[in-house]
Scaffold this active site. Structure first.
Site, PDB file in Angstrom:
ATOM      1  N   GLU A  49      -6.733  -8.197  -0.303  1.00 43.13           N
ATOM      2  CA  GLU A  49      -7.033  -8.258   1.127  1.00 43.13           C
ATOM      3  C   GLU A  49      -8.514  -7.965   1.335  1.00 43.13           C
ATOM      4  O   GLU A  49      -9.082  -7.097   0.675  1.00 43.13           O
ATOM      5  CB  GLU A  49      -6.258  -7.188   1.910  1.00 43.13           C
ATOM      6  N   GLU A  98       0.814  -1.221   0.000  1.00 46.15           N
ATOM      7  CA  GLU A  98       0.000   0.000   0.000  1.00 46.15           C
ATOM      8  C   GLU A  98       0.855   1.282   0.000  1.00 46.15           C
ATOM      9  O   GLU A  98       0.818   2.069   0.935  1.00 46.15           O
ATOM     10  CB  GLU A  98      -0.957   0.001   1.201  1.00 46.15           C
TER      11      GLU A  98
END
Ligand code: GAL
Length: 673
Positions: A306, A151
């Site tokens: 995720e 991320e």
């Protein structure tokens, strides 16, 4: 660049064996439970730098080899992570330049995803680590791809970044004169006479020069792309056949994800909807919007990288997913083009900030939990859906959501503070989803020609060539929807001269003389004109922003009523171009698209889709896979297309009742048209 062609739907998630190096029994249990839960893919070692290089230059790969060997023997494949998302403390201490500078201060060590992207020292560490990792494991049979860092986000304002920013500006503008013109620096005496006078926007410095802020955002995004290039260079050299991905955050503000297209092979997305915070359908629609956006970054199948199998630990209220929601939300991702259903996290950490985050395996360390059982059931389902993997999404409709447009809009002072670009575009997405059609969410630089309908709300900024490409699209027979406050500035945030919507004026056949802002609760009426081209009648409310329009070549389809604007145009049509001058209530957009879609030659996936359901279609080898998802919160009837329901393993009942949180995935042998 290599494709990610995992042969079945990937099921698994973040796996951190580096937290359990002193517990070989845990690895054994993990492997047994992964098999039981039908997990076949794990993202390994995302934050493992301290375990991989405990001291500078001392690498430790044996444990990772052991894990990969063990997983491979158990039939579990691996997306191997590069660990740059979190640095070891020894590095920050010895080389403080790896730490970010914000508001004039260098940060202390701590947290994660907070390194300077420019720092040559950090880049050298990353290059060394990734070279070693690729050398050690690039040919390991368990490894099917690379999960690069984690991320990416944030920005640094150190001197190295200032210099890199100035170099970026020099490349873009060549001369200070051209920069001064683009940023309109004559205003408030902002003229720069030396490149060194330029500093990144910070709260204690310049924050109001729109062009500077916009270019800084672009620079930060480009510098992150450049960092990814640095990360992947050794990997691509040493293991050229392995695809690489990054896990993105969808509508995340800080990066322009489509510009990562040249450096990654597929896109991951981490999805954490706040189930329970409003109706499941409302949450699901926003999630679908994000999935379609993520697919649009590269316009190909992506990866749900995720999601929590139960609850997160960072929402205000960390509600558990209700029974059935984990499976349904995974199928929702597949419906929108994901080829994986991955979770954060496989096993709960024993300590640290995420010890209460949902995981497949909890602190009880058993397979007896509701969560484990739901994950296992999802794994079993995915095996039955396996043939959909690599199928594509073909959409007749595209909706433009453009990050630079968002940044520019938000940077503009007026006509209202909260621009709500997400909300305005979502209004349209919601109505299109309600109508039951596939929607691609794309930036304004993507090709338009494969679509029948292009919806471009709030197109404040027009990048170079955008107006010409929109015009060519319409001339080629496409239908285009434009709205208020469009065609206002160029790519540098300089206003077009000659009247809004600028270069779109002749295409839309309107002149927007002024744009009014309405207070919350203040509305105008949109009154449909008798005999309008869409066959709509009556009145709708609208508000938020309201263009005061002159119809030039366009014909007026609805007029304002209720204020001094009464009787002026509010909805116009210029051939195939529709201009909606204000933000209408949802009922209008539902009616508008119901009427417009057939005119544009777009047929719904499922006729008369009930409210609360979402329909999507994927296509492969001449077969259609129709997904119908029940987010109504109750058992609900729906007319399904003929075909085999893959989940049920039998022909779909034409008049089915989908249970609460239920779904159908129907294979239709005959391709359309
Ligand atoms: C993600 C992140 C994971 C984990 C997760 C918790 O944003 O990539 O490492 O922190 O959130 O929900």
């Amino acid at each position: 660049m290599p494709e990610f062609r995992f042969p079945v739907i990937g099921h698994g998630g973040d796996y951190n064996p580096d937290q359990w190096l002193d517990r070989p029994d845990v690895l054994e249990q993990d492997v047994a439970l992964m098999r039981e839960a039908r997990c076949n893919l794990m993202s390994v070692g995302i934050f493992a730098w301290s375990a991989l290089e405990p001291r500078e230059g001392e690498y430790s790969f044996a444990w990772l080899r052991g894990v990969l060997d063990r997983l491979h023997a158990a039939g579990v494949s691996v997306l191997l992570a590069t660990p740059s998302g979190a640095r070891p403390a020894w590095m920050s201490r010895k080389y403080p330049e790896v730490l970010r500078v914000e508001n004039g201060h260098r940060n202390f060590h701590g947290g994660r995803e907070n390194h300077c992207y420019t720092s040559p020292v950090y880049r050298a560490f990353v290059t060394r680590m990734n070279t070693r990792l690729a050398g050690e494991f690039g040919a390991h049979p368990a490894v099917v791809g690379w999960h690069i860092s984690n991320e990416y986000c944030g920005e640094c304002h150190c001197e190295l970044c200032q210099s890199a920013f100035r170099a970026w500006l020099k490349r873009k503008y060549q001369t200070l004169d051209s920069l001064n013109h683009a940023w309109w620096t004559a205003f408030w005496s902002k003229t720069f006479t030396d490149w060194e006078e330029i500093h990144s926007p910070e709260p204690n410095g310049e924050t109001q020069l729109c062009g500077l802020t916009l270019d800084w955002r672009r620079f930060v995004s480009d510098q992150t792309v450049d960092f990814v290039k640095c990360e992947t260079a050794p990997i691509r050299r040493i293991a050229p056949n392995l695809p690489v991905t990054i896990n993105t955050m969808g509508f995340f503000y800080g990066l322009d994800y489509p510009s990562f297209a040249d450096v990654v092979d597929f896109v991951g997305y981490d999805s954490y909807p706040m189930w329970g915070s409003k109706s499941d359908y409302d949450v699901a629609l926003e999630t679908s919007f994000t999935f379609d956006l993520v697919r649009g970054f590269l316009n190909k199948p992506w990866s749900l990288m995720e999601c929590t199998p139960s609850q997160v630990n960072w929402h205000e209220i960390c509600q558990l997913k209700r029974p059935g929601m984990h499976m349904l939300s995974c199928v929702q991702a597949l419906a929108h083009g994901s080829d994986t259903a991955m979770m954060f996290q496989w096993r709960k950490s024993r300590g640290g900030p995420e010890k209460f985050h949902g995981a497949v395996v909890g602190h009880d360390m058993t397979n007896r939990t509701r969560t484990f059982k739901e994950v296992k059931a999802t794994g079993e389902l995915l095996e039955t859906l396996s043939e959909i993997v690599h199928s594509e999404t073909k959409s007749d409709v595209a909706l433009i959501f453009d990050q630079a447009n968002r940044w520019a809009l938000d940077g503009a002072q007026g006509p209202r503070k909260d621009k709500d670009y997400f909300g305005v575009t979502f209004d349209h997405y919601r109505a299109l989803s309600r109508a039951g059609v596939n929607v691609d969410v794309i930036d304004m630089e993507k090709p338009f020609d494969s679509y029948k309908l292009l919806v471009a709300p709030y197109l404040y900024m027009l990048k170079p060539g955008a107006a010409e490409r929109l015009t060519a699209f319409v001339n080629g027979g496409g239908a285009l929807v434009l709205t208020f406050f469009s065609g206002i500035v160029d790519e540098n945030d300089l206003c077009f001269l000659g009247g809004a919507p600028g270069p779109l004026r002749s295409l839309a056949g309107v002149w927007a003389e002024e744009t009014d802002a309405l207070y919350d609760g203040q509305t105008h009426k949109m009154v449909m004109k008798p005999g309008n081209a869409l066959g709509l009648s009556g009145a709708y409310t609208c508000g938020f922003l309201a263009d005061l329009l002159h119809a030039e070549t366009a014909s007026v389809q609805a007029e304002y009523e209720g204020d001094y604007v009464s009787g002026t145009p509010c909805l116009t049509q210029n051939g195939n171009v529709w201009y909606i001058a204000s933000r209408p209530e949802p009922r209008f957009l539902n009616d508008f698209y119901q009427a417009l879609l057939p005119r544009a030659g777009v047929t719904p996936i499922v006729p008369s889709l009930p409210e609360g359901m979402i329909a999507c279609r994927r296509t492969k080898d001449g077969r259609d896979y129709t997904f119908v998802l029940n987010f109504t919160g109750a058992d609900a009837p729906v007319a399904l297309p003929a075909g085999i329901d893959l989940a049920a393993g039998q022909p779909a009942a034409p008049n089915a009742t989908l249970p609460k949180n239920g779904f159908a995935v129907i294979r239709t042998e005959q391709a359309r048209g």
